[in-house]
Every structure is written in C-alpha cells, then in structure tokens.
Motif scaffolding. Structure first.
Motif, mmCIF file in Angstrom:
data_model
loop_
_atom_site.group_PDB
_atom_site.id
_atom_site.type_symbol
_atom_site.label_atom_id
_atom_site.label_comp_id
_atom_site.label_asym_id
_atom_site.label_seq_id
_atom_site.Cartn_x
_atom_site.Cartn_y
_atom_site.Cartn_z
ATOM 1 N N TYR A 140 0.824 -1.199 0.000
ATOM 2 C CA TYR A 140 0.000 0.000 0.000
ATOM 3 C C TYR A 140 0.866 1.260 0.000
ATOM 4 O O TYR A 140 1.891 1.319 0.669
ATOM 5 N N THR A 141 0.401 2.278 -0.730
ATOM 6 C CA THR A 141 1.059 3.590 -0.706
ATOM 7 C C THR A 141 0.150 4.655 -0.089
ATOM 8 O O THR A 141 0.518 5.828 -0.052
ATOM 9 N N VAL A 142 -1.018 4.240 0.389
ATOM 10 C CA VAL A 142 -2.019 5.216 0.823
ATOM 11 C C VAL A 142 -1.534 6.035 2.016
ATOM 12 O O VAL A 142 -1.787 7.250 2.089
ATOM 13 N N ASP A 174 -3.909 5.665 -4.449
ATOM 14 C CA ASP A 174 -3.356 4.335 -4.216
ATOM 15 C C ASP A 174 -4.030 3.310 -5.112
ATOM 16 O O ASP A 174 -3.378 2.401 -5.651
#
Length: 414
Positions: free
Chosen positions: A7-9, A156
């Motif tokens: 995840y990049t959120v 994301d």
C-alpha cells in the motif's frame, strides 16, 4: 489480489495533509484559494509518473485522469471523486501529522496542545480501532483527513491498477475537486469533459459505510434595516438594526431545530454569520432537512420571527433571500439501485459489515447526482471532521483501497 501489493495510501496521505488547501467561503474567485492548486499540481505529477498521460489540472483547479479499460466489453465509465480542500472551520496551515502505532484504546493526547484530547467517550468509534495505526494532527490544526484520505485512497487505487493489469476493470475516470467545503465543488465542472456514466465520492467515515442520502440544503439571508441618527440626537429617531438582529436571534428555538439539539434525521436552522451596524444588520442561515419540503417551512418560520421583531420596532423593516444549495441525492440514486448494490457487495467482499448511513450534510456527490452523474459516497475512515481532533485509521484507508479494487471488478460483471 492477483499480485502482492504494498500500500502507498499512508505515505501519500501524510504528504498531502502537509499541503495547506483550506478553502475560503468569502472569496469571489474559483477556486476560492490559489493554494488548493499546490496539491492539484502534485497529484497531476504523481499520476503522470504512474503512466496516466492524460492527467491534467484545468484553469479552475480540477484534476482529471483516465485509467483505461483492460476489458473488451462495452462497460460503463466509472468516476472516482474526492475533494482537495479542507474546511474553513479550523486552521489547515502547518499541519503536523502524528502516527499513533498500534493504538491501545486509551485517550489520545495531542502533543502540541495537551488540552486537545481525543477521548474514547467522545469518539466511541475508537473502540473498534484498537490495534490500528491512528493518524492525528498535533493539536494546533485540523488533520485534513476530510478529504485527503479520499484523495490518497483513489491515488493508491490508481497505483494498484496500473501496476497489476490482472485486475479486470472498465474505464475509470479520476476527479479531484476544489472548494467542496464551501459548497462550490462542482460549480465549474464540465461533465461532458469528465465523460463518466456513474460515480462514487470517497468522503464518508466509518469503515463499511455507504451514504446514498443526504440533507437537502438552502441558504437564507435576513436583513434588518433600522433608522440611522446621530447618537447625540437620536431620541425618538434611531432604530438600531443591531438590536433588531439581537432580538431576532433570541427568538430562535432553544430546544429543537438547531445543530446542537438534533441528530439522526432531524433538520435544523443554523445562523452561521452576522454582520452590520446600527443602520443595517444581516444574518446568514443554513437550512437543512432530509425532507426537501421542510426547507420552505423553515424559511417561512424565520420570516415570521423577523416580522415579529420589526413590528415591535416602528420604522424598521426586514428583507429575506433564499438560495438553493443542494438536494437529497436519494431522489436520483433510487433510480439506479445497481450503483449502490455493487458498492455494498464490494464492502462485504473485503469482510466488512455494510453501514448505510444518511449524511447530515452534503458532498460533491449530491450535486453531481442532480447534474446527471449518480454518485453515492463511500468510506475512507475520516472521523471528527473540521476539528483539531480529526483522525483516521491507516487500516480503514487500506480497506477502502481494497473495497475499490473489488468494486471496479464487479462493474465488469454485467
């Protein structure tokens, strides 16, 4: 998922909230503050780096981009939307996000202002978040989870879909709007240019929530006109408009019809701004109810109260103006049940119970629905909005990304 995903959120969210994008209800420009474009430009750059070559910001600050379909089917175009601005209610300058890792269930004391305590008693949703990583502001500003959580979730999702062509989906249009918090979020939006059939805003709170109905809303301005005179020779002549205004405010209901005395589906009338002098004084109201017809009843009640005041002050007069703001999107969404049904199924597929909640407010989705883009509102985890006690769970944001992955796949099954 077809591949392992990191995840990049969270990193996106922490980056976005540090950009001041507070909107201004008193501005006459669009967007109401130029600094909202600072985030817009960053989003365009990040989308282009992902490979979405058509990502751009227009003159009004709207950001749009396309994730092309990877199916041969003729599928509806789905828009995912979030707003970039933060609320005028509390400072958004110099936000310092704080990550509280593995939340232990105790009250959260914000470091820059220990008087700001996010207590479990006032925020019972925290009881469900024990073990989660909770992000707050530091105590001097709001956090900006409303709606930068939604922005980060959509970004994301885009990163995920671009990186994994094995996830089936139709054409997806991304939309990031300015000025939602001041009620102008879609005023300048070109729906034809957007080119979507259905949409979802990402601007709701608790995990699993879907909002398909909201307050209908009007704005109302009441002016009191007095009689000016020099205060040294005012006896029998002056009628002070400020005193008219004070008498009028005193007549407002004390135990009902106000935000501080209502919840659930009960509507209200709410004075939000006063100004004036002895000759003329003005009060601005917002009128809210899930039943649109009641807004007219509220306006009539306020007119009668104003008339009572002016009748008691010979020589004075009042004037009224009502402006429509937005309407209950349920009127539109009831005509498109599949839109909500697929979102509910996506929520269940990520292991969450569906929470169908009415919005005691409005979203871009309400305006978009009546403009021709039916658009319910989906969860992000953002909580305690418009305040220094705003917070969001990292795991809620990740679940929202997962939910969107399921949702775009469901739209390929027609």
């Amino acid at each position: 998922m077809s591949i392992s995903y990191r995840y990049t959120v969270t990193e996106r969210f922490l980056r976005y909230v540090q950009i001041d994008t507070q909107s201004d209800p008193f501005s006459t420009t669009f967007p109401s503050t130029e600094k909202q474009k600072d985030l817009a430009r960053l989003l365009v750059s990040e989308l282009q780096e992902m490979g979405l070559e058509d990502a751009y910001m227009d003159d009004y600050g709207y950001v749009m981009a396309t994730i092309p379909s990877n199916r041969d089917q003729d599928l509806p175009v789905i828009c995912l939307c979030a707003h970039m601005d933060t609320a005028p209610d509390y400072s958004g300058t110099g936000v310092k996000p704080v990550v509280h890792t593995a939340y232990d269930g105790r009250d959260i004391i914000l470091p820059d202002d220990p008087a700001q305590v996010i207590s479990v008693s006032n925020h019972p949703y925290l009881r469900e978040k024990i073990g989660d990583d909770i992000i707050t502001a530091s105590g001097k500003t709001l956090l900006g989870a409303d709606d930068k959580a939604g922005v980060a979730i959509i970004m994301d999702l885009a990163n995920r879909l671009v990186g994994d062509p094995g996830i089936p989906h139709g054409t997806i249009r991304l939309l990031f709007t300015p000025d939602e918090e001041v009620g102008r979020g879609v005023d300048k939006l070109d729906l034809a240019k957007l080119g979507a059939d259905f949409g979802y805003t990402l601007d709701a709170g608790e995990a699993g929530s879907i909002e398909s109905e909201n307050f209908s809303a009007d704005g109302m301005t009441i002016e009191f006109h007095g009689v000016a005179a020099h205060p040294g020779a005012a006896k029998g002549k002056m009628v002070n408009a400020l005193k008219l205004l004070g008498a009028f405010l005193e007549k407002l209901p004390k135990d009902h019809l106000s935000p501080e005395t209502t919840d659930d589906r009960a509507g209200f009338v709410h004075p939000v701004h006063c100004s004036g002098n002895s000759e003329k004084a003005t009060v601005q109201f917002i009128l809210r109810d899930f039943d649109t017809a009641r807004l007219g009843e509220y306006a009539y009640m306020l007119q009668l109260l104003a008339d009572e005041v002016t009748n008691a002050f010979p020589g004075s007069r009042s004037a009224y103006h009502v402006k429509e703001q937005y309407r209950n999107m349920r009127t539109v969404l009831d005509q498109h049940p599949r839109l909500v049904e697929l979102a509910e199924e996506a929520i269940r597929r990520v292991g969450l119970p569906v929470r169908k909640l009415p919005i005691r407010g409005g979203t871009d989705g309400a305006r978009l629905s009546f403009m021709g883009l039916p658009c319910p509102n989906l969860f992000t985890g953002e909580m305690a909005l418009h305040s220094p006690q705003e917070y969001v769970s990292v795991q809620d944001m990740q679940k929202s990304v997962d939910m969107l992955v399921e949702l775009v796949q469901l739209w390929t099954i027609l």
